[in-house]
Every structure is written in structure tokens, then in C-alpha cells.
Scaffold this motif. Structure first.
Motif, PDB file in Angstrom:
ATOM      1  N   MET A 118       0.846  -1.169   0.000  1.00  0.00           N
ATOM      2  CA  MET A 118       0.000   0.000   0.000  1.00  0.00           C
ATOM      3  C   MET A 118       0.894   1.235   0.000  1.00  0.00           C
ATOM      4  N   ASP A 119       0.565   2.163  -0.867  1.00  0.00           N
ATOM      5  CA  ASP A 119       1.327   3.389  -1.026  1.00  0.00           C
ATOM      6  C   ASP A 119       1.003   4.361   0.119  1.00  0.00           C
ATOM      7  N   PRO A 120       2.015   5.005   0.690  1.00  0.00           N
ATOM      8  CA  PRO A 120       1.741   5.967   1.772  1.00  0.00           C
ATOM      9  C   PRO A 120       0.842   7.125   1.326  1.00  0.00           C
ATOM     10  N   GLN A 121       0.922   7.485   0.058  1.00  0.00           N
ATOM     11  CA  GLN A 121       0.076   8.579  -0.428  1.00  0.00           C
ATOM     12  C   GLN A 121      -1.406   8.207  -0.371  1.00  0.00           C
ATOM     13  N   VAL A 122      -1.713   6.941  -0.616  1.00  0.00           N
ATOM     14  CA  VAL A 122      -3.111   6.483  -0.545  1.00  0.00           C
ATOM     15  C   VAL A 122      -3.614   6.582   0.891  1.00  0.00           C
ATOM     16  N   VAL A 123      -2.766   6.189   1.840  1.00  0.00           N
ATOM     17  CA  VAL A 123      -3.144   6.261   3.243  1.00  0.00           C
ATOM     18  C   VAL A 123      -3.365   7.714   3.652  1.00  0.00           C
ATOM     19  N   LEU A 124      -2.493   8.602   3.221  1.00  0.00           N
ATOM     20  CA  LEU A 124      -2.653  10.010   3.551  1.00  0.00           C
ATOM     21  C   LEU A 124      -3.903  10.605   2.908  1.00  0.00           C
ATOM     22  N   ASP A 125      -4.223  10.188   1.696  1.00  0.00           N
ATOM     23  CA  ASP A 125      -5.446  10.662   1.041  1.00  0.00           C
ATOM     24  C   ASP A 125      -6.689  10.185   1.793  1.00  0.00           C
ATOM     25  N   LEU A 126      -6.698   8.913   2.206  1.00  0.00           N
ATOM     26  CA  LEU A 126      -7.824   8.397   2.975  1.00  0.00           C
ATOM     27  C   LEU A 126      -7.949   9.118   4.318  1.00  0.00           C
ATOM     28  N   TYR A 127      -6.828   9.337   4.972  1.00  0.00           N
ATOM     29  CA  TYR A 127      -6.838  10.046   6.245  1.00  0.00           C
ATOM     30  C   TYR A 127      -7.347  11.470   6.058  1.00  0.00           C
ATOM     31  N   GLY A 128      -6.877  12.141   5.032  1.00  0.00           N
ATOM     32  CA  GLY A 128      -7.299  13.512   4.765  1.00  0.00           C
ATOM     33  C   GLY A 128      -8.786  13.603   4.468  1.00  0.00           C
ATOM     34  N   HIS A 129      -9.283  12.670   3.662  1.00  0.00           N
ATOM     35  CA  HIS A 129     -10.714  12.670   3.331  1.00  0.00           C
ATOM     36  C   HIS A 129     -11.556  12.365   4.566  1.00  0.00           C
TER      37      HIS A 129
ATOM     38  N   THR B 131     -23.846  10.714   4.208  1.00  0.00           N
ATOM     39  CA  THR B 131     -22.447  11.040   3.913  1.00  0.00           C
ATOM     40  C   THR B 131     -21.500  10.013   4.515  1.00  0.00           C
ATOM     41  N   LEU B 132     -21.742   9.636   5.758  1.00  0.00           N
ATOM     42  CA  LEU B 132     -20.886   8.648   6.409  1.00  0.00           C
ATOM     43  C   LEU B 132     -21.025   7.273   5.761  1.00  0.00           C
ATOM     44  N   THR B 133     -22.241   6.900   5.378  1.00  0.00           N
ATOM     45  CA  THR B 133     -22.469   5.619   4.708  1.00  0.00           C
ATOM     46  C   THR B 133     -21.794   5.585   3.341  1.00  0.00           C
ATOM     47  N   ASP B 134     -21.886   6.688   2.596  1.00  0.00           N
ATOM     48  CA  ASP B 134     -21.213   6.755   1.293  1.00  0.00           C
ATOM     49  C   ASP B 134     -19.700   6.626   1.429  1.00  0.00           C
ATOM     50  N   PHE B 135     -19.136   7.284   2.438  1.00  0.00           N
ATOM     51  CA  PHE B 135     -17.695   7.179   2.664  1.00  0.00           C
ATOM     52  C   PHE B 135     -17.295   5.751   3.018  1.00  0.00           C
ATOM     53  N   THR B 136     -18.072   5.104   3.877  1.00  0.00           N
ATOM     54  CA  THR B 136     -17.772   3.722   4.268  1.00  0.00           C
ATOM     55  C   THR B 136     -17.912   2.772   3.087  1.00  0.00           C
ATOM     56  N   ASN B 137     -18.965   2.930   2.296  1.00  0.00           N
ATOM     57  CA  ASN B 137     -19.137   2.092   1.104  1.00  0.00           C
ATOM     58  C   ASN B 137     -17.988   2.287   0.125  1.00  0.00           C
ATOM     59  N   GLN B 138     -17.560   3.540  -0.051  1.00  0.00           N
ATOM     60  CA  GLN B 138     -16.441   3.795  -0.961  1.00  0.00           C
ATOM     61  C   GLN B 138     -15.159   3.150  -0.448  1.00  0.00           C
ATOM     62  N   LEU B 139     -14.955   3.127   0.860  1.00  0.00           N
ATOM     63  CA  LEU B 139     -13.788   2.443   1.416  1.00  0.00           C
ATOM     64  C   LEU B 139     -13.827   0.948   1.117  1.00  0.00           C
ATOM     65  N   PHE B 140     -15.011   0.335   1.293  1.00  0.00           N
ATOM     66  CA  PHE B 140     -15.132  -1.097   1.023  1.00  0.00           C
ATOM     67  C   PHE B 140     -14.951  -1.408  -0.460  1.00  0.00           C
ATOM     68  N   VAL B 141     -15.444  -0.541  -1.324  1.00  0.00           N
ATOM     69  CA  VAL B 141     -15.287  -0.758  -2.759  1.00  0.00           C
ATOM     70  C   VAL B 141     -13.821  -0.614  -3.161  1.00  0.00           C
ATOM     71  N   ASP B 142     -13.098   0.302  -2.529  1.00  0.00           N
ATOM     72  CA  ASP B 142     -11.714   0.572  -2.889  1.00  0.00           C
ATOM     73  C   ASP B 142     -10.710  -0.362  -2.235  1.00  0.00           C
ATOM     74  N   ILE B 143     -11.143  -1.302  -1.401  1.00  0.00           N
ATOM     75  CA  ILE B 143     -10.206  -2.216  -0.723  1.00  0.00           C
ATOM     76  C   ILE B 143      -9.333  -2.983  -1.712  1.00  0.00           C
ATOM     77  N   PRO B 144      -9.871  -3.568  -2.786  1.00  0.00           N
ATOM     78  CA  PRO B 144      -8.980  -4.285  -3.723  1.00  0.00           C
ATOM     79  C   PRO B 144      -7.921  -3.371  -4.347  1.00  0.00           C
ATOM     80  N   MET B 145      -8.308  -2.126  -4.650  1.00  0.00           N
ATOM     81  CA  MET B 145      -7.341  -1.195  -5.244  1.00  0.00           C
ATOM     82  C   MET B 145      -6.278  -0.790  -4.215  1.00  0.00           C
ATOM     83  N   ILE B 146      -6.689  -0.609  -2.965  1.00  0.00           N
ATOM     84  CA  ILE B 146      -5.747  -0.193  -1.940  1.00  0.00           C
ATOM     85  C   ILE B 146      -4.749  -1.301  -1.620  1.00  0.00           C
ATOM     86  N   ILE B 147      -5.232  -2.538  -1.531  1.00  0.00           N
ATOM     87  CA  ILE B 147      -4.359  -3.656  -1.190  1.00  0.00           C
ATOM     88  C   ILE B 147      -3.459  -4.033  -2.361  1.00  0.00           C
ATOM     89  N   GLY B 148      -4.057  -4.067  -3.534  1.00  0.00           N
ATOM     90  CA  GLY B 148      -3.304  -4.541  -4.709  1.00  0.00           C
ATOM     91  C   GLY B 148      -2.711  -3.419  -5.423  1.00  0.00           C
TER      92      GLY B 148
END
Length: 89
Positions: free
Chosen positions: A1-12, A72-89
Motif C-alpha cells: 500500500m502506497d503511503p500517499q493512498v493512506v494520507l489521502d484516505l486520512y485527509g478525506h 455522507t458517512l455511509t457513502d464514505f464507508t461504502n467507498q472504502l469497502f469498494v476501494d479495498i482491492p485497489m488499496i491492497i493490490g
């Protein structure tokens, strides 16, 4: 996982928290300021006079903005779950 992705998720996530808290707290702060000005002008130093209006406005803001906050919170959580394959791989 790229540190920039983690920082983007944290920032969002941090931005989302600030927006959600502001939606409920800003109206309460405004009412508190108005009541404080009223108390200073009339020299009434009653604690319940400042507490009750802020409580009512906070409850009203929570009821008014609640569906939007939940969506808003549900959309953010759903987007996190959808992006898990991209974040891991």
C-alpha cells in the motif's frame, strides 16, 4: 500500500469529520454567542439561560442534518469497502 493512498484516505476522513461536526456545532455556537451578548447586555448571569437554547438548537440541528450526516458517512464507508482491492493490490 502506497503511503500517499493512506494520507489521502486520512485527509478525506478528517475532512468528513470536520464537516459533520461543524454542521451540528456551528448553529449551537451562534446561539451561544447571541445568548451571551444578551446576558452581557442585561447582566443576567443564569447558567440555564445559556444552556437550554444551545441544547435545543443542537438537537434541532441533529434532527435536521441527521439524514445527510448518515448518508455522507455511509457513502464514505461504502467507498472504502469498494476501494479495498485497489488499496491492497
Amino acid at each position: 500500500m502506497d503511503p500517499q493512498v493512506v494520507l489521502d484516505l486520512y485527509g478525506h476522513g478528517f475532512y468528513l469529520i470536520i464537516i459533520m461536526v461543524s454542521a451540528v456545532m456551528v448553529p449551537s455556537l451562534i446561539v451561544g454567542l447571541i445568548v451571551s451578548i444578551f446576558q452581557a447586555a442585561t447582566q443576567i448571569n443564569e447558567q440555564t439561560l445559556s444552556f437550554l437554547p444551545r441544547l435545543i438548537v443542537t438537537l434541532f440541528a441533529t434532527m435536521h442534518f441527521g439524514p445527510w450526516l448518515l448518508t455522507t458517512l455511509t457513502d464514505f464507508t461504502n467507498q472504502l469497502f469498494v476501494d479495498i482491492p485497489m488499496i491492497i493490490g
